[in-house]
Design an enzyme around this catalytic site. Structure first.
Site, PDB file in Angstrom:
ATOM      1  N   CYS A 154       0.847  -1.185   0.000  1.00  0.00           N
ATOM      2  CA  CYS A 154       0.000   0.000   0.000  1.00  0.00           C
ATOM      3  C   CYS A 154       0.885   1.238   0.000  1.00  0.00           C
ATOM      4  O   CYS A 154       1.930   1.272   0.635  1.00  0.00           O
ATOM      5  CB  CYS A 154      -0.940   0.103   1.181  1.00  0.00           C
ATOM      6  SG  CYS A 154      -2.044  -1.275   1.371  1.00  0.00           S
ATOM      7  N   ARG A 160       3.640  -0.240  -4.944  1.00  0.00           N
ATOM      8  CA  ARG A 160       3.441  -0.777  -3.589  1.00  0.00           C
ATOM      9  C   ARG A 160       2.125  -1.538  -3.452  1.00  0.00           C
ATOM     10  O   ARG A 160       1.839  -2.109  -2.396  1.00  0.00           O
ATOM     11  CB  ARG A 160       3.465   0.348  -2.560  1.00  0.00           C
ATOM     12  CG  ARG A 160       4.739   1.153  -2.579  1.00  0.00           C
ATOM     13  CD  ARG A 160       4.643   2.287  -1.606  1.00  0.00           C
ATOM     14  NE  ARG A 160       4.621   1.826  -0.246  1.00  0.00           N
ATOM     15  CZ  ARG A 160       5.701   1.558   0.475  1.00  0.00           C
ATOM     16  NH1 ARG A 160       6.878   1.740  -0.038  1.00  0.00           N
ATOM     17  NH2 ARG A 160       5.577   1.131   1.711  1.00  0.00           N
ATOM     18  N   TRP A 214      -2.895  -2.672  -1.565  1.00  0.00           N
ATOM     19  CA  TRP A 214      -2.607  -4.097  -1.763  1.00  0.00           C
ATOM     20  C   TRP A 214      -3.373  -4.797  -0.641  1.00  0.00           C
ATOM     21  O   TRP A 214      -3.013  -4.700   0.530  1.00  0.00           O
ATOM     22  CB  TRP A 214      -1.111  -4.354  -1.647  1.00  0.00           C
ATOM     23  CG  TRP A 214      -0.725  -5.749  -2.027  1.00  0.00           C
ATOM     24  CD1 TRP A 214      -0.375  -6.186  -3.266  1.00  0.00           C
ATOM     25  CD2 TRP A 214      -0.623  -6.889  -1.166  1.00  0.00           C
ATOM     26  NE1 TRP A 214      -0.075  -7.536  -3.214  1.00  0.00           N
ATOM     27  CE2 TRP A 214      -0.222  -7.989  -1.944  1.00  0.00           C
ATOM     28  CE3 TRP A 214      -0.847  -7.096   0.199  1.00  0.00           C
ATOM     29  CZ2 TRP A 214      -0.031  -9.267  -1.420  1.00  0.00           C
ATOM     30  CZ3 TRP A 214      -0.661  -8.364   0.724  1.00  0.00           C
ATOM     31  CH2 TRP A 214      -0.263  -9.433  -0.082  1.00  0.00           C
ATOM     32  N   ASN A 223      -1.333   2.039   5.752  1.00  0.00           N
ATOM     33  CA  ASN A 223      -0.473   0.987   5.192  1.00  0.00           C
ATOM     34  C   ASN A 223      -0.021   0.125   6.375  1.00  0.00           C
ATOM     35  O   ASN A 223       0.622   0.640   7.285  1.00  0.00           O
ATOM     36  CB  ASN A 223       0.716   1.674   4.496  1.00  0.00           C
ATOM     37  CG  ASN A 223       1.871   0.730   4.180  1.00  0.00           C
ATOM     38  OD1 ASN A 223       2.997   1.155   4.064  1.00  0.00           O
ATOM     39  ND2 ASN A 223       1.598  -0.550   4.042  1.00  0.00           N
ATOM     40  N   GLY A 224      -0.371  -1.156   6.344  1.00  0.00           N
ATOM     41  CA  GLY A 224       0.011  -2.035   7.453  1.00  0.00           C
ATOM     42  C   GLY A 224      -1.159  -2.928   7.846  1.00  0.00           C
ATOM     43  O   GLY A 224      -2.093  -3.120   7.067  1.00  0.00           O
ATOM     44  N   GLU A 259      16.398 -17.485  -9.659  1.00  0.00           N
ATOM     45  CA  GLU A 259      16.054 -16.097  -9.973  1.00  0.00           C
ATOM     46  C   GLU A 259      15.388 -15.998 -11.351  1.00  0.00           C
ATOM     47  O   GLU A 259      14.431 -15.249 -11.532  1.00  0.00           O
ATOM     48  CB  GLU A 259      17.314 -15.225  -9.873  1.00  0.00           C
ATOM     49  CG  GLU A 259      17.140 -13.776 -10.256  1.00  0.00           C
ATOM     50  CD  GLU A 259      16.111 -12.993  -9.447  1.00  0.00           C
ATOM     51  OE1 GLU A 259      15.617 -13.505  -8.421  1.00  0.00           O
ATOM     52  OE2 GLU A 259      15.766 -11.876  -9.862  1.00  0.00           O
ATOM     53  N   LYS A 316      11.633 -14.520 -12.012  1.00  0.00           N
ATOM     54  CA  LYS A 316      11.319 -13.443 -12.969  1.00  0.00           C
ATOM     55  C   LYS A 316      10.157 -13.864 -13.851  1.00  0.00           C
ATOM     56  O   LYS A 316       9.212 -13.120 -14.046  1.00  0.00           O
ATOM     57  CB  LYS A 316      12.523 -13.100 -13.862  1.00  0.00           C
ATOM     58  CG  LYS A 316      13.675 -12.345 -13.255  1.00  0.00           C
ATOM     59  CD  LYS A 316      13.350 -10.967 -12.758  1.00  0.00           C
ATOM     60  CE  LYS A 316      12.831 -11.002 -11.384  1.00  0.00           C
ATOM     61  NZ  LYS A 316      13.344 -10.705 -10.204  1.00  0.00           N
ATOM     62  N   GLU A 367       6.720 -14.299 -11.889  1.00  0.00           N
ATOM     63  CA  GLU A 367       6.086 -13.120 -11.299  1.00  0.00           C
ATOM     64  C   GLU A 367       5.493 -12.186 -12.343  1.00  0.00           C
ATOM     65  O   GLU A 367       4.506 -11.522 -12.059  1.00  0.00           O
ATOM     66  CB  GLU A 367       7.006 -12.386 -10.315  1.00  0.00           C
ATOM     67  CG  GLU A 367       8.225 -11.734 -10.866  1.00  0.00           C
ATOM     68  CD  GLU A 367       9.149 -11.166  -9.784  1.00  0.00           C
ATOM     69  OE1 GLU A 367       8.712 -10.860  -8.669  1.00  0.00           O
ATOM     70  OE2 GLU A 367      10.357 -11.020 -10.077  1.00  0.00           O
ATOM     71  N   HIS A 384      15.445 -36.754  -8.369  1.00  0.00           N
ATOM     72  CA  HIS A 384      14.794 -37.032  -7.083  1.00  0.00           C
ATOM     73  C   HIS A 384      13.337 -36.592  -7.068  1.00  0.00           C
ATOM     74  O   HIS A 384      12.762 -36.370  -6.011  1.00  0.00           O
ATOM     75  CB  HIS A 384      15.591 -36.363  -5.959  1.00  0.00           C
ATOM     76  CG  HIS A 384      16.999 -36.858  -5.903  1.00  0.00           C
ATOM     77  ND1 HIS A 384      17.313 -38.129  -5.474  1.00  0.00           N
ATOM     78  CD2 HIS A 384      18.162 -36.287  -6.291  1.00  0.00           C
ATOM     79  CE1 HIS A 384      18.623 -38.309  -5.570  1.00  0.00           C
ATOM     80  NE2 HIS A 384      19.156 -37.208  -6.064  1.00  0.00           N
ATOM     81  N   LYS A 393       5.931  -4.126  -4.739  1.00  0.00           N
ATOM     82  CA  LYS A 393       7.386  -3.991  -4.745  1.00  0.00           C
ATOM     83  C   LYS A 393       7.953  -4.063  -3.332  1.00  0.00           C
ATOM     84  O   LYS A 393       9.009  -4.610  -3.106  1.00  0.00           O
ATOM     85  CB  LYS A 393       7.734  -2.643  -5.385  1.00  0.00           C
ATOM     86  CG  LYS A 393       9.214  -2.339  -5.412  1.00  0.00           C
ATOM     87  CD  LYS A 393       9.806  -2.790  -6.703  1.00  0.00           C
ATOM     88  CE  LYS A 393      11.298  -2.661  -6.772  1.00  0.00           C
ATOM     89  NZ  LYS A 393      11.899  -3.815  -7.443  1.00  0.00           N
TER      90      LYS A 393
HETATM   91  C1  G6P Z   1       8.956  -8.176  -3.147  1.00  0.00           C
HETATM   92  C2  G6P Z   1       9.418  -7.663  -4.507  1.00  0.00           C
HETATM   93  C3  G6P Z   1      10.679  -8.413  -4.937  1.00  0.00           C
HETATM   94  C4  G6P Z   1      11.748  -8.313  -3.873  1.00  0.00           C
HETATM   95  C5  G6P Z   1      11.240  -8.782  -2.496  1.00  0.00           C
HETATM   96  C6  G6P Z   1      12.219  -8.440  -1.400  1.00  0.00           C
HETATM   97  O1  G6P Z   1       8.497  -9.460  -3.270  1.00  0.00           O
HETATM   98  O2  G6P Z   1       8.410  -7.832  -5.473  1.00  0.00           O
HETATM   99  O3  G6P Z   1      11.158  -7.853  -6.152  1.00  0.00           O
HETATM  100  O4  G6P Z   1      12.837  -9.091  -4.238  1.00  0.00           O
HETATM  101  O5  G6P Z   1      10.019  -8.107  -2.188  1.00  0.00           O
HETATM  102  O6  G6P Z   1      12.312  -7.056  -1.296  1.00  0.00           O
HETATM  103  P1  G6P Z   1      13.558  -6.261  -0.770  1.00  0.00           P
HETATM  104  O7  G6P Z   1      13.167  -4.821  -0.979  1.00  0.00           O
HETATM  105  O8  G6P Z   1      13.710  -6.611   0.669  1.00  0.00           O
HETATM  106  O9  G6P Z   1      14.722  -6.641  -1.586  1.00  0.00           O
END
Ligand code: G6P
Length: 606
Positions: free
Chosen positions: A2, A27, A74, A100-101, A479, A483, A486, A502, A601
């Site tokens: 948020c 956010r 969010w 937010n929270g 990773e 990508k 997501e 396995h 984010k």
């Molecule tokens: C969210 C974001 C990711 C990020 C993760 C950790 O899930 O979408 O892109 O890697 O948070 O965030 P940070 O700011 O702690 O790296």
């Protein structure tokens, strides 16, 4: 999660709020709303959907109000809907609140308030706050807010406006970030810097348990006992164009393309006369007598910290753990007196990572953090912070922050190893020499974007993809899969190639593309056998490799050839084609690359 914003000044507040909210949309973006004070009444417009939908329903007619608050959501409590969208109001529409929270004790408070006759209309936890304000209001807004926060359990950043004080915005911070922007004849409140950057560069970061009361000329900050506090004003160095798309259709693509420059500039900053100098190397003390390192991080930052585990163990010869922050907190981790914690976070606001830090602090474990956003909570609560200087990262899927994290983890590791006399000067020099070639090698890979986009066309309709790697490329496999899943919503998983037998290999048939990260290093032959095994089960192989792909030509349907480097640097290169692949697959599937569904984010709730 948020984003919240508040503005008081001489500009038309609706446009300031909408533009600011767009910058906070990373956010959360399932619903949006604003509250303004106009003609001594609180006007609220809120709805499910994106900010542009709200702007459309406002018809572009300026509302001419000069004070207001806004929110991009969010959802945590209550599904995304017009009613659950913020701001929330009390019964008589005299207070409007954005939050937010999470208010953990909201059900108890709600029951109590309902008994006293308050009427609730949403399913949110937030709605208890305006009703509490209504219940406790005694003419003094500070005293009222102090009384309300005493009732609230959980985490919150709040922005409040009230009919009783039409010239004031009140902000409260406990557990979720909040900053104040100090302007000329105007002041702002925001979850993050990008939303206020076009108005001012001067900011005050609120600390835990602080309240701000602002009008357009003055800003006063209090603690939760009502005592006024003096705060330092910081000047933000980010340029406004850093938070614009700069001609790219999406932030993610812009950020992918920024990677050579980010690495190049960081190298210029830290390699001085062939030696590594990170922020004057003041942090070296933290490693003294430490024989156990624990990394903790979330999402992409967790993958970076896994790279940290591999290389720190190799070059420091000590025990290194890497934990998901959300697991670390609850597994009673062994933190000994010779343990050092390294927290990795792009935003510096991830709730789990922050709580992991707090837990370690209680046990007197020193904390070194690797962070992108200066002044973030993790930055402020750590004993020392190393900045990755990647510039603002807006796309929800992290790209340039990841490669910058890898770079700094490597530099820290090499420096400590050298100081401990494990790695010798000659070897260090050779690595630095190779490192300096990395920006151009990334540029070379970026030059293959069209080729990668063509490959994306072959696979974007599949529903599942497996990523395989060994050693450091297992990290890339994780990773790369993150990508893809997501931003394209394709089910993608990264496996250590040796683990396929396995279990996961049972999945494989002709409907499974397998992306193999297979550079010609010491693990090449082992990887090749694993690739043959999935090929034998009819998987469609996409290989990321370096050098001439003689054997791979017979096995792989698609091959992306990237430049050669030394094994320890390979993860910085081989993630680049996977970022581009994910981006193009998502585009072809019609997904919103920068704002994938259900994600945010900055994850500021557990
Ligand atoms: C969210 C974001 C990711 C990020 C993760 C950790 O899930 O979408 O892109 O890697 O948070 O965030 P940070 O700011 O702690 O790296």
């Amino acid at each position: 999660m948020c984003g919240i914003i508040g503005y008081i000044g001489n500009k038309n507040v609706d446009s300031v709020l909408l533009v600011g909210l767009e910058k906070l949309e990373y956010r959360g973006y399932d619903s949006v709303g604003i509250a303004l004070i106009s003609n001594n009444e609180i006007f609220v417009k809120k709805q499910k959907g994106r900010i542009r939908d709200l702007a459309n329903s406002l018809n572009g007619t300026p509302l001419k109000a000069k004070i207001g608050i806004g929110h991009t959501r969010w959802a945590t409590h209550g599904k995304p809907s017009d009613i659950n969208a913020h701001p929330h109001l009390d019964c008589k529409r005299r207070f409007a609140v954005v939050h937010n929270g999470v208010i953990e004790n909201f059900e108890k408070l709600k029951k109590k308030l309902i008994k006293k006759g308050h009427k609730f209309i949403s399913e949110t936890d937030t709605e208890v706050i305006p009703h509490l304000l209504e219940e406790y209001y005694n003419g003094d807004i500070l005293k009222t807010v102090l009384k309300v926060v005493r009732e609230l359990k959980g985490s919150y950043a709040l922005a409040i406006i009230s009919k009783f004080h039409p010239d004031k915005i009140i902000g409260v911070r406990k557990g979720s970030p909040l900053i104040v922007g100090i302007g000329e004849g105007e002041n702002l409140l925001s979850s993050d810097i990008p939303a206020i950057l076009s108005h001012t560069r001067k900011i005050i970061t609120l600390n835990e348990e602080e309240i701000v009361i602002m009008d357009k000329e003055n800003v006063k900050i209090y603690d939760f006992h009502g005592k006024e506090k003096r705060k330092r004003i910081r000047y933000i160095e980010w340029e406004e164009d850093m938070i614009e798309k700069g001609g790219y259709p999406y932030f993610m693509l812009k950020e992918i393309h920024e990677q050579p420059k980010v690495i190049e500039e960081n190298l210029k900053r830290v390699i001085i006369n062939g030696e590594i100098k990170i922020q004057e190397n003041e942090f070296l003390n933290f490693f003294k007598n430490k024989n156990h390192i624990i990394f903790q991080a979330a999402g992409t930052s967790y993958h970076a910290s896994l790279y940290g585990k591999y290389i720190f163990e190799k070059y420091l010869k000590i025990f290194v753990d890497s934990d998901l922050s959300s697991e670390f907190r609850y597994r009673e981790p062994l933190l000994l007196k010779n343990t050092l914690m390294i927290a990795v976070s792009q935003s510096g606001e991830t709730a789990d990572t922050l709580e992991g830090i707090r837990l370690a602090k209680k046990k007197k474990i020193p904390i070194l953090s690797i962070v992108n956003v200066k002044g973030s909570t993790i930055d402020r609560e750590s004993n020392y912070t190393i900045y990755i200087n990647a510039g603002p990262e807006i796309g929800v899927a992290s790209t340039k922050a990841y490669t910058a994290q890898l770079l700094y983890l490597l530099l820290i590791c090499l420096l400590i190893s050298y100081k401990r006399n494990i790695i010798k000067k000659k070897q260090l020099k050779e690595i630095i020499h190779e490192l300096e070639k990395i920006p151009d090698k990334i540029r070379y890979i970026l030059g293959k974007e069209e080729e990668i986009a063509e490959i994306a066309k072959k696979y974007y309709k599949f529903n599942n993809v497996i990523f395989l790697g060994r050693g450091l490329h297992y990290v890339t496999a994780l990773e790369g899969a993150l990508k893809l899943k997501e931003i394209s919503y394709i089910h993608a998983t990264g496996y250590a190639a040796g683990e396929m037998k396995h279990g996961p290999i049972a999945l494989i048939d002709k409907n499974w593309p397998v992306i193999a990260i297979i550079p010609k290093n010491y693990l090449y032959q082992k990887m090749l056998s694993n690739v043959m095994e999935v090929k034998a089960r009819e998987a469609k192989i996409i290989a990321i490799t370096d050098g001439t792909p003689t054997e791979l030509k017979k096995i792989a349907e698609s091959i992306i050839i990237i430049p050669k480097t030394i094994p320890i640097l390979e993860p910085i290169l081989n993630i680049i084609p996977l970022q581009l692949f994910a981006y193009h697959v998502a585009l072809l599937r019609g997904c919103d690359v920068d704002k994938p569904r259900n994600l945010a984010k900055s994850v500021t709730v557990e």
